[in-house]
Enzyme design. Structure first.
Site, mmCIF file in Angstrom:
data_model
loop_
_atom_site.group_PDB
_atom_site.id
_atom_site.type_symbol
_atom_site.label_atom_id
_atom_site.label_comp_id
_atom_site.label_asym_id
_atom_site.label_seq_id
_atom_site.Cartn_x
_atom_site.Cartn_y
_atom_site.Cartn_z
ATOM 1 N N SER A 1 -1.251 -12.098 -27.931
ATOM 2 C CA SER A 1 -1.989 -12.781 -26.862
ATOM 3 C C SER A 1 -2.657 -11.776 -25.923
ATOM 4 C CB SER A 1 -1.061 -13.711 -26.070
ATOM 5 O OG SER A 1 -0.122 -12.989 -25.283
ATOM 6 N N LYS A 2 -1.988 -10.656 -25.669
ATOM 7 C CA LYS A 2 -2.601 -9.625 -24.829
ATOM 8 C C LYS A 2 -3.761 -8.949 -25.556
ATOM 9 C CE LYS A 2 -1.678 -8.455 -21.279
ATOM 10 N NZ LYS A 2 -2.183 -8.922 -19.951
ATOM 11 N N ASN B 1 6.128 0.730 -20.655
ATOM 12 C CA ASN B 1 7.123 -0.126 -20.010
ATOM 13 C C ASN B 1 7.288 0.220 -18.536
ATOM 14 O OD1 ASN B 1 7.502 -0.951 -22.667
ATOM 15 N ND2 ASN B 1 9.726 -1.108 -22.433
ATOM 16 N N GLU C 1 1.874 -2.473 -26.185
ATOM 17 C CA GLU C 1 2.366 -3.237 -27.325
ATOM 18 C C GLU C 1 1.254 -3.748 -28.231
ATOM 19 O OE1 GLU C 1 5.642 -5.905 -26.829
ATOM 20 O OE2 GLU C 1 6.227 -4.996 -24.918
ATOM 21 N N GLU D 1 2.050 -14.046 -18.956
ATOM 22 C CA GLU D 1 3.401 -14.189 -19.497
ATOM 23 C C GLU D 1 3.687 -12.883 -20.241
ATOM 24 O OE1 GLU D 1 5.520 -16.619 -19.144
ATOM 25 O OE2 GLU D 1 4.244 -18.102 -18.153
ATOM 26 N N PRO E 1 24.089 -6.027 -23.868
ATOM 27 C CA PRO E 1 23.596 -6.239 -25.235
ATOM 28 C C PRO E 1 22.414 -5.336 -25.568
ATOM 29 C CG PRO E 1 22.799 -7.968 -23.791
ATOM 30 C CD PRO E 1 23.700 -7.107 -22.954
ATOM 31 N N VAL E 2 22.525 -4.635 -26.694
ATOM 32 C CA VAL E 2 21.470 -3.733 -27.159
ATOM 33 C C VAL E 2 21.054 -4.174 -28.553
ATOM 34 C CG1 VAL E 2 20.862 -1.353 -27.735
ATOM 35 C CG2 VAL E 2 22.370 -1.824 -25.787
ATOM 36 N N ASP F 1 19.130 -7.749 -34.185
ATOM 37 C CA ASP F 1 17.829 -7.277 -33.730
ATOM 38 C C ASP F 1 16.862 -8.432 -33.520
ATOM 39 O OD1 ASP F 1 16.022 -5.413 -32.891
ATOM 40 O OD2 ASP F 1 15.898 -4.333 -34.800
ATOM 41 N N ASP G 1 -1.328 -16.763 -7.380
ATOM 42 C CA ASP G 1 -0.194 -16.838 -8.298
ATOM 43 C C ASP G 1 0.222 -18.306 -8.407
ATOM 44 O OD1 ASP G 1 2.558 -16.610 -9.450
ATOM 45 O OD2 ASP G 1 2.197 -14.467 -9.147
ATOM 46 N N HIS H 1 10.726 -6.508 -34.194
ATOM 47 C CA HIS H 1 10.964 -5.528 -33.135
ATOM 48 C C HIS H 1 10.315 -4.183 -33.490
ATOM 49 C CE1 HIS H 1 14.189 -3.891 -30.107
ATOM 50 N NE2 HIS H 1 12.941 -3.782 -29.658
#
Length: 360
Positions: free
Chosen positions: A166-167, A192, A139, A87, A218-219, A294, A36, A298
């Site tokens: 990137s993933k 998640n 994602e 990341e 915060p939502v 938002d 790491d 998203h």
């Protein structure tokens, strides 16, 4: 088995190490070597309890340092690589996409090169046992309709954020190294994660920590975005099972197989806090909820079809959301020194309407 765990001082990586030493894998592991670079989300405190074990070693290094990674692989005679290092925060990727390209894409490519050089030197018998497990995310598939069927392995990639892009790119490199060079790699897509040792910028610990400090919760938008949540130890067990039974070249989905909107999730957290740590004012923590602008791009909903893991590997998640949230809440309450040490690092976003927004 000698396992190299990249990103092993981060959230999921450190939990994987703790899982391996506290559960069934402990009798089958000769050594775990953690690599790491100790960036903002990696903490030596996450693995402090393992540092004294004779079959555990921590090495501070960057997976992008190909020569160093080759040296570690050869010296430690590694038999499997579990690649968690990445990341992973979407807001950070909006702020600095280049960092995510360098870490997630270039870093994974360099690690694959190191792994292939090492793999090529092994005897046929050792090649047969060697595994490279690449940990990815739901994602990469992008948003699916609210009434749409969960995404199956092999689903169309449609990333929305620099993080998921990137993933996705790193996934393709891993698949290419299997198809072109025969590196025995497999890819996991996880929903998640939540649980102990997760950075306080992430949604669940962020809500817990803010609430306990009587700060606003915060939502994004109206909180209607739907996610599947898996307790991190369940995820770690799934990865371990894949080390034993997973087939190279295959993709596997690791998730709980359910979904909940962000606002429903936050209300669940508030209800738990009301029960176990009531406010002195007598008011509900839900009073602290605030809807905010938002996030750009998203995604509305992610959902994975996880039936392949149950059918082929004999694994399914065991911890339901209510129990997992309660365990997570108590961990953060009991580890406030850890929370404070991480939060002291701080981070300020700059782009895409997030400029000046303080994550922590």
């Amino acid at each position: 088995m000698k396992i190299l765990v990249t990103g092993g001082a981060g959230f999921i990586g450190s939990n994987f190490c703790h899982y391996c030493f506290s559960n069934e894998p402990s009798s089958q592991i000769e050594k775990i070597v953690v690599v790491d670079k100790l960036g903002y989300s990696g903490s030596i405190e996450n693995i402090a309890g393992l540092m004294g074990k004779k079959n555990f070693e921590f090495i501070q290094a960057d997976i992008g340092d190909q020569k160093r990674m080759e040296q570690i692989l050869f010296e430690e005679k590694i038999e499997a690589i579990v690649h968690f290092a990445a990341e992973s925060h979407v807001d950070r990727s909006i702020d600095d996409p280049g960092l995510f390209v360098q870490s997630n894409v270039v870093g994974t490519y360099k690690l694959l090169e190191s792994a292939f050089v090492y793999f090529s030197s092994l005897s046929p018998e050792k090649k047969e046992r060697f595994r490279f497990i690449h940990i990815s995310t739901d994602e990469v598939y992008g948003s699916i309709p609210m009434d749409g069927a969960p995404t199956k392995e092999g689903g169309l990639y449609a990333p929305s954020s620099p993080y998921s892009a990137s993933k996705a790119a790193s996934d393709h490199f891993v698949a290419a190294y299997y198809k072109t060079y025969g590196l025995p790699a497999l890819i996991t897509h996880s929903s998640n994660n939540y649980g102990p040792r997760q950075h306080p910028e992430k949604m669940i610990p962020h809500m817990i920590c803010n609430a306990l400090e009587e700060k606003q919760l915060p939502v994004y938008g109206q909180g209607l975005n739907v996610r599947d949540w898996i307790y991190v130890e369940d995820h770690c067990e799934g990865v371990w099972k894949l080390l034993l039974k997973g087939r190279p070249g295959e993709v596997y989905h690791i998730g709980k197989g359910s979904g909940i909107s962000n606002i429903e999730l936050v209300k669940k957290i508030c209800a738990l806090l009301d029960t176990f740590f009531p406010r002195s004012s007598g008011k509900s923590y839900a009073e602290l909820i605030r809807f905010v602008a938002d996030r750009p791009g998203h995604d509305l909903r992610y959902a994975l079809d996880v039936s392949k893991m149950k059918k082929e590997i004999g694994w399914q998640a065991q911890v339901d959301l209510d129990r997992g949230l309660q365990k997570t809440l108590f961990w953060y309450v009991e580890n406030r020194d850890w929370v404070q040490s991480v939060m002291n690092k701080g981070y300020t976003l700059k782009r895409q309407g997030l400029r000046g927004t303080k994550l922590i």
